[in-house]
Design an enzyme around this catalytic site. Sequence first.
Site, PDB file in Angstrom:
ATOM      1  CD  GLU A  83      -2.887   1.035   2.436  1.00  0.00           C
ATOM      2  OE1 GLU A  83      -3.236  -0.090   2.859  1.00  0.00           O
ATOM      3  OE2 GLU A  83      -3.316   2.092   2.919  1.00  0.00           O
ATOM      4  CE  LYS A 261      -6.045  -1.884   5.807  1.00  0.00           C
ATOM      5  NZ  LYS A 261      -5.306  -1.009   4.890  1.00  0.00           N
ATOM      6  CG  HIS A 375      -4.149   7.054  -0.539  1.00  0.00           C
ATOM      7  ND1 HIS A 375      -4.993   6.041  -0.220  1.00  0.00           N
ATOM      8  CD2 HIS A 375      -3.202   7.044   0.414  1.00  0.00           C
ATOM      9  CE1 HIS A 375      -4.575   5.446   0.875  1.00  0.00           C
ATOM     10  NE2 HIS A 375      -3.504   6.048   1.285  1.00  0.00           N
TER      11      HIS A 375
END
Length: 421
Positions: A83, A261, A375
Amino acid sequence: MVESSEQPGFYKLPMAERLKLVQKLTGLTDDEVKTLGNTGGLPSETADHMIENVIGAIALPMGLGTNFLVNGKDYLIPMAIEEASVVAAASNAAKMARLKGGFKITNTGPVMIGQIQTVEVKDPHGARMAVLLHKQEILDKANEQDPVLVSLGGGAKDLNSRVIQSVKGPMVITELIVSTGDAMGANAVNTMAEAVAPIIERVTGGKVYLRIISNLADRRLVRASAVFEKEAIGGEEAVDGIVYAYAFAEGDPYRCATHNKGIMNGVIAVAIACGQDIRALEAGAHSYASKSGGYKPLTTWEKNKDGDLVGTLEMPMAVGLIGGAARVHPAAKAAIKILGVKTAVELAEVMAAVGLAQNFAALRALASEGIQRGHMKLHARNLAANAGATGDQIDIVAAKMVAEKKVRFDRAKELVEQLSK
Ligand code: MEV
């Protein structure tokens, strides 16, 4: 669909032969076979001995988390993860944490629990007492299994026995409390649990079924804390936003799952790089988060009297430097060398710091501009490269797509074509 997934003898073939057969069965191209066969930092013989039916290896990028000051010591942190943004976010958070001394970590030592399940006992509470009365015999038997661990100061230290009510009636659960030293401990604990089972059957008159480690490693806790200076992180609004984000996770399991998470993004990235059992870590983390009966955040965030932000993380951290991939995977061994940790406890402490840093970074972004902008920049670069951009073109195409707010493959292709003309 393959003709048949029944492939007797597959396990006996050399890896190259297995790959050839898979190619025949699934239509992989020669290039795809080459990719799978290229086991990167993991020699194919090592891979072949680690698990069964090996046909290749999958590589992940390993990035380096920087700026980490943990218990007064500087660390470079190898992080393996697919990621984007995780490594950059952790490094950025660690930089801010440094201003107030970095991460302070405490731990309860490398202590694991092995469970032995006894059923069909006529008098469960009497049987439980019988186990307790034979504690020394059971501990001695357990410790006979691992003289090396015992000589290093580890081994089975204590024993606990309790009666639980189950859908199949009461059962007696005996727990070995084992100090596993620099090992994660599953092998040592499971061997001990199996070895003492006959004694437990004898003294309880019951039948033992399961003998296995518990991944709810709540005797192997790490606790990390850090103070983030208000001015350094965006002022009072940023502090309040992060405290509200924590309150949201505390009050709602749907949010809490994502909150935790984010912590595991950091913890698991280090764990993968260092060859750890990440399933054990996840199981430990989420079961610990549920111990109160509700599902809760592994971190807390609050404002101190100076208005600065204080974060803490507490979670089980069952990791080891002896045994498993940490010992055999050359890339994991190199990662551990970069990290410079000398004991399993030190590794656990560093991982806790990364988890806390990661959570801070996520909450700070979420409570302000959101995470998509960061992102998107990386996503745009990936798209540009996939669309055929090379060298400087990648940044040019990515920047244009972000500015236009059109981060899409078709747009990337158009821009690459325009630039190439
Ligand atoms: C994404 O991998 C992790 C986050 O969703 C964590 C969070 O929401 O706290 C950003």
